[in-house]
Design a protein around this motif. Structure first.
Motif, PDB file in Angstrom:
ATOM      1  N   SER A  80       0.828  -1.204   0.000  1.00 32.80           N
ATOM      2  CA  SER A  80       0.000   0.000   0.000  1.00 32.80           C
ATOM      3  C   SER A  80       0.865   1.259   0.000  1.00 32.80           C
ATOM      4  CB  SER A  80      -0.908   0.017   1.229  1.00 32.80           C
ATOM      5  OG  SER A  80      -1.681   1.195   1.255  1.00 32.80           O
ATOM      6  N   GLN A 107       0.337   7.423   2.580  1.00 32.56           N
ATOM      7  CA  GLN A 107       1.249   8.345   3.243  1.00 32.56           C
ATOM      8  C   GLN A 107       0.425   9.412   3.955  1.00 32.56           C
ATOM      9  OE1 GLN A 107       3.053  11.333   0.312  1.00 32.56           O
ATOM     10  NE2 GLN A 107       2.473   9.654  -1.056  1.00 32.56           N
ATOM     11  N   CYS A 117      -3.369   8.536  -0.630  1.00 33.07           N
ATOM     12  CA  CYS A 117      -2.537   7.962  -1.693  1.00 33.07           C
ATOM     13  C   CYS A 117      -2.449   8.988  -2.819  1.00 33.07           C
ATOM     14  CB  CYS A 117      -3.137   6.667  -2.231  1.00 33.07           C
ATOM     15  SG  CYS A 117      -3.284   5.344  -1.010  1.00 33.07           S
ATOM     16  N   GLN A 142      -0.224   3.614   7.767  1.00 35.38           N
ATOM     17  CA  GLN A 142      -0.135   2.517   6.818  1.00 35.38           C
ATOM     18  C   GLN A 142      -1.192   1.446   7.066  1.00 35.38           C
ATOM     19  OE1 GLN A 142       4.056   1.480   7.158  1.00 35.38           O
ATOM     20  NE2 GLN A 142       4.480   2.549   5.239  1.00 35.38           N
TER      21      GLN A 142
END
Length: 400
Positions: free
Chosen positions: A33, A36, A52, A206
């Protein structure tokens, strides 16, 4: 007279998981994935949220770097995705066929207005002629078939595929590009943040996207574009095309319930799924895998789980389900197009993508948890349920 079968023969994309099909598929099945922390400022307010973001979008053939970067990000994403999809299918720069285009676009005007406002413009209040993403893409690629924009929130990409399939079956086009594009702006993110729809897990970002898990607290916004090239079985066979999947069925319905919240009654979503099964002429036990809409919100995941149980009944326990939004984030208007690509990945790689971050499932479904699984994938159902109660279900089938 039986309608001709319609096949997908090319894909183009730009996403945070990659801008080509193989890279995207590798990352998806590995559960990598790209979430951030995104920092936005709207006026005097700053807020942080998991997200993302798109990497730099590749420059299509025939464009210079400087000219391409003058386009808005959404325009770049659409142009690259559509041109690379046509190249993948072998139809780029062909003027001897009628090529149509249907794109789902949700926030293109917000994107335009925010960029215009940032440089001192006044387009939000004083209207002027502005080229849409679809018309720009059609003109730049020289596509002479019909064109259309679809705006049905998260269901837009599925509607685009359904429209393109109908055009081909009706003989309106020889080939059609169908997909969707979404570029997230600060105001867009702020809006969903204020709705409390976004995950606020900035400390462990995350693991912020966790559909179907008891600890889910909202979705993670993402951006990107995906385009598919569709053509009839006859045309594809005649030219020996590389076939990725058949668009076998489509179903749709509306909740007519609430602008944001899905209906507590599972029947409208079940109607969409059952319609797709009937259109594909298959039964629930023939579905190899369900790519769920499941964004990671309590109401959304719950509503879909009830609908899945209602449609699959005794087969619920044996029908694999996952939400790839746990990996990719939620691409809003482009979500359905991306998840059609995830479904193609399952067919092409004969592997089921997982729901990552799924530690404690709330629903008794046949979850693909945390790691991909090898499987005999012949038929995939991909659900996309949009704000306002726009329910769609797509069935893709492996072509022997």
């Amino acid at each position: 007279m039986t309608a001709p079968r319609v096949w997908i023969t090319g894909v183009g994309l730009t996403t945070s998981l990659g801008s080509d099909r193989e890279t995207f598929s590798d990352n998806l099945l590995a559960g990598r994935s790209p979430v951030q922390i995104v920092v936005d400022r709207v006026g005097d307010h700053e807020f942080r949220s998991p997200g993302c973001l798109l990497p730099p979008i590749p420059v299509p053939a025939g464009w210079t770097e400087s000219d391409f970067r003058k386009l808005l990000p959404g325009e770049q994403a659409a142009l690259w995705s559509c041109s690379s999809a046509l190249a993948d299918a072998g139809w780029l720069n062909r003027d001897d066929v009628r090529i149509g285009i249907v794109l789902g676009c949700g926030g293109e005007w917000v994107n335009h207005w925010e960029n215009d406002c940032a440089v001192g413009g006044n387009d939000l209040y004083e209207s002027r002629e502005t080229e849409s993403i679809v018309s720009l893409t059609r003109a730049r690629l020289g596509l002479r078939g019909p064109s259309s924009t679809v705006a049905a929130a998260c269901a837009s990409g599925n509607y685009a595929l359904a429209v393109a399939r109908n055009w081909i079956q009706q003989g309106l086009v020889d080939v059609c590009v169908a997909g969707a594009v979404e570029v997230v702006t600060p105001i867009c993110r702020a809006t969903f943040h204020n709705l409390r729809a976004l995950s606020r897990n900035v400390d462990n970002f995350q693991r912020a996207s966790r559909p179907f898990d008891k600890e889910r607290h909202g979705f993670v916004m993402a951006e990107g574009a995906v385009a598919h090239v569709l053509e009839s079985e006859h045309v594809a066979r005649r030219r020996g095309a590389n076939v990725l999947a058949e668009v076998a069925g489509f179903g749709a319905s509306s909740d007519a319930f609430h602008m944001i919240i899905p209906s507590k009654d599972p029947q409208p979503a079940m109607t969409a799924m059952r319609g797709a099964l009937v259109d594909a002429q298959i039964t629930p036990d023939q579905v190899s895998y369900v790519n769920a809409h499941a964004p990671g919100t309590s109401v959304g995941d719950d509503a879909e789980a009830r609908a899945l149980m209602g449609v699959f009944g005794a087969h619920t326990a044996s029908t694999p389900v996952s939400s790839t939004k746990s990996i990719t984030g939620h691409l809003l208007s482009a979500a359905a197009s991306l998840e059609a690509l995830a479904s193609i990945t399952a067919i092409q790689r004969q592997a089921l993508p997982p729901t990552i971050n799924l530690d404690d499932p709330e629903h008794e479904l046949c979850h693909i948890r945390n790691q991909s699984q090898a499987a005999d994938v012949r038929v995939v159902m991909s659900n996309s349920f949009g704000f306002g109660g726009s329910n769609t279900s797509l069935v893709l089938r492996k072509v022997a």
